[in-house]
Design an enzyme around this catalytic site. Structure first.
Site, PDB file in Angstrom:
ATOM      1  N   LYS A  97       0.831  -1.210   0.000  1.00  0.00           N
ATOM      2  CA  LYS A  97       0.000   0.000   0.000  1.00  0.00           C
ATOM      3  C   LYS A  97       0.866   1.262   0.000  1.00  0.00           C
ATOM      4  O   LYS A  97       0.467   2.294  -0.554  1.00  0.00           O
ATOM      5  CB  LYS A  97      -0.936  -0.015   1.208  1.00  0.00           C
ATOM      6  CG  LYS A  97      -2.062  -1.042   1.097  1.00  0.00           C
ATOM      7  CD  LYS A  97      -3.034  -0.887   2.240  1.00  0.00           C
ATOM      8  CE  LYS A  97      -4.237  -1.816   2.073  1.00  0.00           C
ATOM      9  NZ  LYS A  97      -3.872  -3.221   2.109  1.00  0.00           N
ATOM     10  N   LYS A 156      -2.804   0.893   9.128  1.00  0.00           N
ATOM     11  CA  LYS A 156      -3.134  -0.086   8.096  1.00  0.00           C
ATOM     12  C   LYS A 156      -1.946  -1.002   7.831  1.00  0.00           C
ATOM     13  O   LYS A 156      -0.791  -0.568   7.861  1.00  0.00           O
ATOM     14  CB  LYS A 156      -3.533   0.617   6.789  1.00  0.00           C
ATOM     15  CG  LYS A 156      -4.725   1.532   6.917  1.00  0.00           C
ATOM     16  CD  LYS A 156      -5.021   2.280   5.633  1.00  0.00           C
ATOM     17  CE  LYS A 156      -5.600   1.383   4.572  1.00  0.00           C
ATOM     18  NZ  LYS A 156      -6.065   2.176   3.397  1.00  0.00           N
ATOM     19  N   GLY A 158      -9.726  -5.661   6.263  1.00  0.00           N
ATOM     20  CA  GLY A 158      -9.904  -5.229   7.640  1.00  0.00           C
ATOM     21  C   GLY A 158      -8.862  -5.767   8.601  1.00  0.00           C
ATOM     22  O   GLY A 158      -8.844  -5.397   9.776  1.00  0.00           O
ATOM     23  N   HIS A 213     -13.821  -2.325   9.159  1.00  0.00           N
ATOM     24  CA  HIS A 213     -13.208  -1.936   7.892  1.00  0.00           C
ATOM     25  C   HIS A 213     -13.316  -3.038   6.844  1.00  0.00           C
ATOM     26  O   HIS A 213     -12.567  -3.045   5.871  1.00  0.00           O
ATOM     27  CB  HIS A 213     -11.743  -1.539   8.089  1.00  0.00           C
ATOM     28  CG  HIS A 213     -11.538  -0.611   9.239  1.00  0.00           C
ATOM     29  ND1 HIS A 213     -11.997   0.684   9.234  1.00  0.00           N
ATOM     30  CD2 HIS A 213     -10.968  -0.804  10.462  1.00  0.00           C
ATOM     31  CE1 HIS A 213     -11.695   1.255  10.392  1.00  0.00           C
ATOM     32  NE2 HIS A 213     -11.087   0.386  11.145  1.00  0.00           N
ATOM     33  N   ARG A 238      -6.955  -8.732  -8.388  1.00  0.00           N
ATOM     34  CA  ARG A 238      -7.656 -10.017  -8.428  1.00  0.00           C
ATOM     35  C   ARG A 238      -9.144  -9.753  -8.624  1.00  0.00           C
ATOM     36  O   ARG A 238      -9.587  -8.612  -8.665  1.00  0.00           O
ATOM     37  CB  ARG A 238      -7.440 -10.770  -7.113  1.00  0.00           C
ATOM     38  CG  ARG A 238      -7.823  -9.922  -5.898  1.00  0.00           C
ATOM     39  CD  ARG A 238      -7.776 -10.684  -4.604  1.00  0.00           C
ATOM     40  NE  ARG A 238      -7.871  -9.836  -3.440  1.00  0.00           N
ATOM     41  CZ  ARG A 238      -8.986  -9.313  -2.957  1.00  0.00           C
ATOM     42  NH1 ARG A 238     -10.138  -9.531  -3.574  1.00  0.00           N
ATOM     43  NH2 ARG A 238      -8.979  -8.567  -1.864  1.00  0.00           N
TER      44      ARG A 238
END
Length: 661
Positions: free
Chosen positions: A116, A149, A156, A226, A282
Site C-alpha cells: 500500500k 493499516k 480489515g 473496515h 484479483r
C-alpha cells in the site's frame, strides 16, 4: 487454450470459478486441506489434490505445495481466486516458472500494487489523489484520528482507528501482530482517517493489447471492522464523479501495465473529492453485483484475457440495480465474535441462479456451504453471498431483505438479522450509505432480531413440537397428546436458553388440545413435530421447528429464533470457578501479556485469541488478581475452555484478612 484449470482456493470462491469452467468446457482441479476433504468445492471438481494439514499456512498458503498439486493433476493453468495467494507475486512467478499459465496480472504489477505504501507513490505519480502517509513516530494530536493499516493486505486485518495519541503505540503493535499472522508481513503505516466518506471501487478489465475497461463502479460503504458486508452496483455518486473515478482507475492500470481483472478502490467525500485507497489485483468478493448489472461473466473474461484475447467495443452500461449481502457466522452483538461448528441447515428461498447472472430479475446465491458443513475456525467465517438484482435500488433491497429473513440458517450464530435491519433502514434506502453507517445506527442494527414476544412464542412452539416428537417416538400409547391427564395436575414445563435468558414454558394438555399457561391469549391451532400453528389476536402464523443436538431452531414469519434446551438436572462438576474467563470460540492463543499473580483492572487485556484470521482480545471482567493462567502462547483451545481466572479484588482482600497470623 486452457484445458485444465487448478483453482488455488476453497469454498464458494472455487465453486464460482468451476461454474464458468464447466460452461467453457475447461477441466477443473481443486486443492483442499484436511478439514476441507469433504467440502463442496472438492466434490464439484474433476480432480482434487490434498494439501496435508489444517491451518492456511500449512495448506492454501504453501506456494510449493499448490504448484506441485497443479503439476501432479495435469493442470495447464492456475486461477488464484481471491484471498490466500491471489495477490502474492512470488506465487505468480512460481506458477509461470513451472510452465503453467497464470490467470491474473503480471508478478510485477502484483508487487507494485501489493504494498500500500509503494502503490500510493506510483499512483500519485500518475496524477491520482492519495491520502498522505503518516509516520507513526511523528503523529501529533492535530493529526488524529488516524487509521493504522497493514501495508501487505486488506480485508480489515491489521487495521486500527486511533483517536487518542496515548493509544497509538498499542494500536500499531496489535496491527503489526495481526498483519504478520494474516499476510506474513508486519509492515504498517498510518493515514488520516476520514469519518464520513464513501467507499467506491471501480471494476477494471485490461487486456494485453492496451485496452482498459472501467466496467462500472460499486458502493461498498457498509462495513464492520473496515471490512465490507453490503455492496451494490451502481453506486450513488453523480455522473461527474463517476467519470472522474473511471478515468483515475484507467490511469492506475496504465501506470503499472495492468492486465486482467482488478479493482481500484477510492474513498469519496460528500463534496466529490476522491482519494486512492488501494488496488486489488484479483477478482473481488463482491464481483457478482457487477456481473448482474452488466451481464458480463468476469471469470470468463479473466480466462479469455489470460489466453491472449482482446477486449472489443465498449463495456456494457448497467441494467437495473444489484445488492449483495455477506452472510457471516458471527455475532454482531458480541463484538462480531466469529462462530464455528456444524451448519445443520442452509436454505435460501426462491433462488433464481447460483454463481451466475439470473435470466431475469431475482436472487442469486454464491455459497460454499451445504447442510452439514463444518464451519472451521481456520478460515474466514463467510457462509454465503446473497445477491438481489432488481429494476431499481428499492426493489433490490426489498428482495434481498426478504430472501435473508426467510432463509433457514441453523447452526452457528450469524449476522443475518443485522443485514436485514440495514437493508430495511430508512437511511440506507435513502442512499445515506457512508462508512460510519453501522456506528451511527448501532442502537438499531447491532441489536436487530426478534423481540421478547417473538422469542417467547417461539419457545412455546418449540416445547409443543418437542412434546409431539417425543410422543411420536413413544413405544406405547403414542397417539395420546403429550402431558395428557384425566384429572387436573401441574402444567408441563420445558426450559430453553436464548442468549443469556432462560425461558420456562408451561402448558397443559386438555381434551381440546394444549393450552399455554403463560399466554392465555394464544390459541394452539395445530401441532406436529415439525410445525406448530399459533393464533394470536386473530392472526394465525406457522412456526417451523427443527431439532439438532443442543439446538432447537424455530423459523416463523416473525423471525428466526435459536434455542438451547436446558436439561432438568445439571452436572455440579460443570460449574466454573468465579472469575473464570473461557474461550468464546476455538482458536490459537496468539499473545499472553499477564502472569499468574498479576493485579489487573477491569477491561485490561490479558491475552489474544486468533481465530478465522482475526485476533480477539480477552480482557479482565473486573478489578482483581490473575489467580490462574491456564494457557500459554501457541496453545490450541476449544470453545468454552478456561483461559484464566481473575479473582475480584474484594475476594482477595477478604482472604488476606482471614489469613491466620
Amino acid at each position: 487454450m486452457i484445458t485444465n484449470l487448478l483453482v488455488a482456493n476453497r469454498g464458494e470462491i472455487a465453486l464460482r470459478i468451476f461454474r464458468t469452467c464447466r460452461e467453457l468446457g475447461i477441466g477443473t482441479v481443486a486443492v483442499h486441506s484436511d478439514p476441507d476433504a469433504k467440502a463442496p468445492h472438492v466434490t464439484a471438481a474433476d480432480a482434487a489434490v490434498r494439501l496435508p494439514g489444517a491451518a492456511p499456512a500449512d495448506t492454501y498458503l504453501r506456494v510449493d505445495a499448490v504448484v506441485s498439486a497443479a503439476l501432479a493433476a495435469g493442470a495447464d493453468a492456475v486461477h488464484p481466486g481471491y484471498g490466500f495467494l491471489s495477490e502474492n507475486a512470488e506465487f505468480a512467478r512460481a506458477v509461470l516458472d513451472a510452465g503453467l499459465l497464470w490467470v491474473g496480472p503480471s508478478p510485477e504489477s502484483i508487487e507494485l500494487m501489493g504494498s500500500k505504501v509503494e502503490s500510493k507513490r506510483v499512483v500519485a505519480a500518475a496524477g491520482v489523489s492519495v491520502l498522505p502517509e503518516l509516520d507513526p513516530e511523528e503523529i501529533t494530536e492535530d493529526d488524529l484520528p488516524v487509521l493504522v493499516k497493514a501495508s501487505a493486505g486488506g480485508g480489515g486485518r491489521g487495521m486500527r482507528v486511533v483517536r487518542e495519541r496515548a493509544e497509538l503505540a498499542e494500536a500499531v503493535s496489535a496491527a503489526r501482530a495481526e498483519a504478520a499472522s494474516a499476510f506474513g508481513d508486519d509492515a504498517v503505516f498510518c493515514e488520516r482517517f476520514l469519518e464520513h466518506g464513501r467507499h467506491i471501487e471501480v471494476q477494471v478489465l485490461a487486456d494485453g493489447h492496451g485496452t482498459v475497461w472501467s466496467v462500472g463502479e460499486r458502493e461498498c460503504s457498509i462495513q464492520r471492522r473496515h471490512q465490507k458486508v453490503v455492496e451494490e452496483a451502481p453506486s450513488g455518486v453523480d455522473e461527474r464523479t463517476r467519470r472522474r473515478l473511471f478515468e483515475a482507475a484507467r490511469a492506475v492500470c496504465r501506470a503499472v501495465d495492468y492486465v486482467g481483472a482488478g479493482t481500484v478502490e477510492f474513498l469519496v467525500t460528500d463534496d466529490g473529492e476522491y482519494y486512492f485507497l488501494e488496488m486489488n489485483t484479483r477478482l473481488q468478493v463482491e464481483h457478482p453485483v457487477t456481473e448482474c448489472v452488466t451481464g458480463l461473466d468476469l471469470v470468463a473474461w479473466q480466462l479469455r484475457i489470460a489466453e491472449g484475447r482482446a477486449l472489443e467495443g465498449e463495456p456494457p452500461r448497467p441494467r437495473g440495480h444489484a445488492i449483495e449481502a455477506r452472510l457471516y457466522a458471527e455475532d454482531p452483538r458480541a463484538d462480531w465474535r466469529p462462530g464455528s461448528g456444524t451448519l445443520h441447515r442452509f436454505a435460501v428461498r426462491d433462488v433464481r441462479a447460483e454463481f451466475e447472472v439470473p435470466d431475469r430479475y431475482g436472487v442469486r446465491l454464491d455459497s460454499g456451504v451445504v447442510d452439514g458443513t463444518e464451519v472451521s475456525v481456520h478460515y474466514d467465517p463467510m457462509l454465503a453471498k446473497v445477491i438481489a438484482w432488481g429494476p431499481d435500488r428499492t426493489s433490490a433491497a426489498r428482495m434481498l431483505a426478504g430472501a435473508l429473513a426467510s432463509a433457514r440458517v441453523h447452526g452457528p450464530v450469524t449476522n443475518r438479522d443485522l443485514l436485514v435491519a440495514v437493508l430495511r433502514h430508512p437511511d440506507f434506502l435513502s442512499g445515506d450509505t457512508h462508512t460510519d453507517f453501522l456506528t451511527r445506527h448501532a442502537d438499531r442494527v447491532l441489536t436487530a432480531g426478534p423481540d421478547g414476544t417473538v422469542v417467547r412464542l417461539s419457545a412455546l412452539a418449540a416445547a409443543l413440537a418437542d412434546a409431539a416428537h417425543n410422543r411420536s417416538c413413544a413405544p406405547v400409547l403414542g397417539s395420546l397428546p403429550a402431558g395428557w391427564r384425566n384429572v387436573p395436575s401441574a402444567p408441563q414445563t420445558k426450559t430453553y436458553r436464548h442468549g443469556e435468558l432462560d425461558l420456562v414454558v408451561r402448558y397443559r394438555a386438555t381434551r381440546t388440545g394444549p393450552v399455554s399457561e403463560d399466554h392465555p391469549e394464544v390459541t394452539v391451532v395445530s401441532v406436529t413435530p415439525e410445525q406448530v400453528v399459533l393464533e394470536c389476536d386473530g392472526v394465525r402464523r406457522p412456526f417451523h421447528v427443527s431439532r439438532y443436538p443442543g439446538l432447537v431452531a424455530v423459523d416463523s414469519p416473525l423471525g428466526a429464533v435459536s434455542l438451547a434446551p436446558v436439561p432438568r438436572f445439571t452436572d455440579p462438576s460443570a460449574e466454573l470457578a468465579e472469575g473464570s474467563l473461557v474461550a468464546p470460540m476455538p482458536g490459537t492463543v496468539a499473545r499472553v501479556v499477564v502472569s499468574a499473580g498479576d493485579e489487573v483492572r477491569a477491561g485490561q487485556p490479558l491475552l489474544w485469541l486468533e481465530a478465522m484470521k482475526m485476533e480477539h482480545r480477552v480482557a479482565a471482567p473486573t478489578d482483581g488478581v490473575v489467580t490462574e493462567l491456564a494457557v500459554a502462547e501457541g496453545a490450541q483451545v476449544e470453545q468454552g475452555a478456561v483461559l484464566a481466572v481473575v479473582t475480584p479484588r474484594e475476594s482477595t482482600d477478604v482472604e488476606a484478612k482471614e489469613e491466620p497470623a
